[in-house]
Design an enzyme around this catalytic site. Structure first.
Site, PDB file in Angstrom:
ATOM      1  N   HIS A  78       0.844  -1.204   0.000  1.00 59.69           N
ATOM      2  CA  HIS A  78       0.000   0.000   0.000  1.00 59.69           C
ATOM      3  C   HIS A  78       0.882   1.259   0.000  1.00 59.69           C
ATOM      4  O   HIS A  78       0.589   2.230  -0.706  1.00 59.69           O
ATOM      5  CB  HIS A  78      -0.921   0.001   1.217  1.00 59.69           C
ATOM      6  N   ASP A  81       2.225   1.819  -3.413  1.00 65.80           N
ATOM      7  CA  ASP A  81       1.138   2.315  -4.264  1.00 65.80           C
ATOM      8  C   ASP A  81       0.893   3.797  -3.995  1.00 65.80           C
ATOM      9  O   ASP A  81       0.736   4.587  -4.933  1.00 65.80           O
ATOM     10  CB  ASP A  81      -0.128   1.492  -4.011  1.00 65.80           C
TER      11      ASP A  81
END
Length: 115
Positions: A78, A81
């Site tokens: 995450h 990202d």
């Protein structure tokens, strides 16, 4: 790397990327007001934060390539990202500054010509 170290690195990436996003959004607000110098200053701050975020990611990757195994982490994925998304936002904001500053200059010239 321990799972705790991976989590700490992920949080550092997210923290600095989040700060970069905040400065980027502030720069867009400056563009809206026609404050291109302010927008450029905010983008310098955004860039400094995204560099910090990227360094944490790079250090983590380098450790793994040197044989230091780390566990897979959804949080780290995450974080990566988030980092890449904010990179894109920064690149777009930089282009918007150029576009709107150019548009503003042309409009100002046109107004001066029509007086």
């Amino acid at each position: 790397m321990t799972s705790e170290e991976v989590a700490q690195n992920a949080m550092q990436i997210i923290l600095h990327a989040g700060e970069a996003r905040k400065y980027c959004m502030d720069a867009l607000k400056d563009i809206e007001k026609g404050d291109f110098d302010g927008a450029k200053d905010k983008m310098k701050l955004a860039n400094a934060e995204i560099v910090k975020s990227h360094r944490v990611q790079t250090n983590s990757i380098q450790k793994e390539t040197q044989g230091e195994k780390g566990e897979y982490s959804v949080l780290f994925a995450h974080a990566q990202d988030t980092l890449m998304t904010v990179y894109s936002e920064i690149n777009l904001a930089k282009r918007l500054i150029d576009i709107f500053e150019s548009f503003h200059q042309r409009l100002t010239q046109l107004e001066m010509t029509n007086k």
